[in-house]
Design an enzyme around this catalytic site. Sequence first.
Site, short mmCIF file in Angstrom:
data_model
loop_
_atom_site.label_atom_id
_atom_site.label_comp_id
_atom_site.label_asym_id
_atom_site.label_seq_id
_atom_site.Cartn_x
_atom_site.Cartn_y
_atom_site.Cartn_z
N CYS A 116 0.78 -1.23 0.03
CA CYS A 116 0.04 0.07 -0.03
C CYS A 116 0.72 1.28 0.14
O CYS A 116 0.36 2.35 -0.53
CB CYS A 116 -0.91 -0.06 1.40
SG CYS A 116 -1.77 -1.61 1.36
N HIS A 266 -4.11 6.03 1.10
CA HIS A 266 -4.38 4.95 0.58
C HIS A 266 -5.78 4.60 0.74
O HIS A 266 -6.44 4.48 1.94
CB HIS A 266 -3.41 3.72 1.11
CG HIS A 266 -3.95 2.29 0.97
ND1 HIS A 266 -3.96 1.77 -0.16
CD2 HIS A 266 -3.98 1.54 1.84
CE1 HIS A 266 -4.13 0.67 0.00
NE2 HIS A 266 -4.46 0.34 1.01
N ASN A 296 -9.91 -2.01 -2.03
CA ASN A 296 -8.75 -1.79 -1.72
C ASN A 296 -7.63 -2.45 -2.62
O ASN A 296 -7.53 -3.51 -2.99
CB ASN A 296 -8.20 -2.23 -0.39
CG ASN A 296 -6.71 -2.20 0.17
OD1 ASN A 296 -5.97 -1.78 -0.62
ND2 ASN A 296 -6.68 -2.16 1.49
#
Lengths: 343, 70
Positions: A116, A266, A296
């Site tokens: 990430c 993120h 995500n």
Amino acid sequence: MIRKATIKAIEYYLPERVETNEELTQQNPDWMMQSIYSKSGISARHIASENETATDLSFHAANTLIQSSQIDKVDIDFLILCTESPDYFIPPSSCILQDRLGLPTSVATLDFNLGCSGFVYGLAIARGLIESGIANNIILCNSDTYSKFINKRDRTVKTLFGDGATATLISHTHEMTGLIQEFNFGTDGKRFHNLIVPAGAFRLPTSPETMKEYTDESGCTRSQNNLYMDGTSIFSFVISTIPGSIKSLLGKSNLTIQDIDWFVFHQASKFMIEHLVKKLGIDSQKNIMFLEEVGNTVSASIPMVLKEADKAGTLKKGDKVFLSGFGVGLSWANCILSWGKLL
Amino acid sequence: MICEALELEKGSLTMDDSVDTIESWDSIGHLSIIAVLDSLGVNTDQEEIQKLTSITKLVDLAKNKGIVED
């Protein structure tokens, strides 16, 4: 003349198959997807097909980038691939990508393994290569297929992670606007076990034992070959560590929260991002998100937000944009951009 | 604040309540509790988080951190 680095173009690619929350509810009626959605903000994820790898996703994104930016392939001198789901242990997937994209054999390629925080790290690498004169035009690909690590009966990760890739063109410029500016970074390897695929590499090779599935006390099923995430520990780490790191970079740059026009975190979950926004005293209007329909997407999440925001006209030339990537490692990185408008 | 975090009616929690008695106190509910503690300036390490499984333990933590009085 001083060399600086600028983001010139971003494209992204999502696998065709979309997995919705309704689909997960049908497969797992006990998962309380509405409650999960209220926290995650995620209603769907794109999932790579069985034969589709992160390199394939990168290829599509980079190919589109080359076409849309109209950059001549001979002018691309560096290709960087950030992925945790390579085609092979050996060779690097970026080498394979060089050939598939038809880039000259004079191009430099490298893979790096980060999640990430990977886009911000990639910008730092690119900026260094450009400002040192080593490269002029860099394609940075951020791509992962976490779905291939995830057990379909593990609610904690199945509902969050989606597959996808971005390709970003970073070039040298002599202009003083639209620049990649300051960075700071952080690592806490002591907590590496909080987000991990335990088996399959060399610390714990795959075996019949590692492939055995177990169900934890929350009813989630996985094996040691699957992705494991301790959500509460990750959340606690983010809300305790990231605000300080953001304030530190702002202080280093002689800026305040109010000086920043846009924040791009993120895209881990809506709940996490909104807590950070509130804790830092950020005007919620300055928080840009792109999460609901893609989930995500690991290191591709930040550049996807930038692309969508630029396309929508939200980001304007000269805007100060703060990027904050954090997660697996545990690793984090922040940077400040002066936005230059994408091609 | 804990009632709100667990989407319960205000004042409905008792000192006897825990993850075993409250349906909404699952992993998602736990995130909300951590967020509440954070908003009160209470930093919890990983070991402490794992142990916060009852109202009694939450209150004890809050007392130790000076958020509530004895």
